[in-house]
Write an enzyme that holds these catalytic residues in place. Sequence first.
Site, PDB file in Angstrom:
ATOM      1  N   GLY A  31      -3.942 -93.335 -61.515  1.00 42.68           N
ATOM      2  CA  GLY A  31      -3.214 -94.591 -61.575  1.00 42.68           C
ATOM      3  C   GLY A  31      -3.405 -95.405 -60.315  1.00 42.68           C
ATOM      4  O   GLY A  31      -3.796 -94.879 -59.279  1.00 42.68           O
ATOM      5  N   CYS A  32      -3.166 -96.680 -60.425  1.00 43.28           N
ATOM      6  CA  CYS A  32      -3.166 -97.588 -59.277  1.00 43.28           C
ATOM      7  C   CYS A  32      -2.125 -98.668 -59.577  1.00 43.28           C
ATOM      8  O   CYS A  32      -1.429 -98.604 -60.590  1.00 43.28           O
ATOM      9  CB  CYS A  32      -4.554 -98.173 -59.017  1.00 43.28           C
ATOM     10  SG  CYS A  32      -5.129 -99.311 -60.299  1.00 43.28           S
ATOM     11  N   GLN A  33      -2.026 -99.654 -58.758  1.00 49.53           N
ATOM     12  CA  GLN A  33      -0.990-100.672 -58.935  1.00 49.53           C
ATOM     13  C   GLN A  33      -1.133-101.429 -60.257  1.00 49.53           C
ATOM     14  O   GLN A  33      -0.169-101.596 -60.986  1.00 49.53           O
ATOM     15  CB  GLN A  33      -1.001-101.663 -57.765  1.00 49.53           C
ATOM     16  CG  GLN A  33       0.093-102.713 -57.831  1.00 49.53           C
ATOM     17  CD  GLN A  33       1.493-102.117 -57.783  1.00 49.53           C
ATOM     18  OE1 GLN A  33       1.722-101.079 -57.189  1.00 49.53           O
ATOM     19  NE2 GLN A  33       2.427-102.784 -58.430  1.00 49.53           N
ATOM     20  N   TYR A  60       0.951 -98.661 -62.120  1.00 52.01           N
ATOM     21  CA  TYR A  60       2.332 -98.381 -61.718  1.00 52.01           C
ATOM     22  C   TYR A  60       3.238 -99.590 -61.889  1.00 52.01           C
ATOM     23  O   TYR A  60       4.445 -99.452 -62.057  1.00 52.01           O
ATOM     24  CB  TYR A  60       2.378 -97.889 -60.267  1.00 52.01           C
ATOM     25  CG  TYR A  60       1.719 -96.538 -60.107  1.00 52.01           C
ATOM     26  CD1 TYR A  60       2.209 -95.416 -60.767  1.00 52.01           C
ATOM     27  CD2 TYR A  60       0.596 -96.381 -59.303  1.00 52.01           C
ATOM     28  CE1 TYR A  60       1.607 -94.182 -60.641  1.00 52.01           C
ATOM     29  CE2 TYR A  60      -0.014 -95.143 -59.164  1.00 52.01           C
ATOM     30  CZ  TYR A  60       0.495 -94.055 -59.827  1.00 52.01           C
ATOM     31  OH  TYR A  60      -0.120 -92.838 -59.706  1.00 52.01           O
TER      32      TYR A  60
END
Length: 72
Positions: A31-33, A60
């Site tokens: 995951g990332c932003q 996220y």
Amino acid sequence: MLTVGSGMTKNLNFLEEVLSHFGKDDEIIIGCQGSDRSLMAAMDLVSAGFTGVTDIAGGYAVWTQIGLPLDS
């Protein structure tokens, strides 16, 4: 991705670094932003033969927006 100046560049050692911690059949959640970088990482892993790769769709930002739990 690595921060370089004011931007990001691809980590050329990414696959080697992942392989030093995970096997190709391990379950890996990425995951990332916002989901763009994690999707690229997931695609790189799948292309390299990893079979248990999951990308957090929307990143996220969406995870927290819809109220999914966070562990701090």
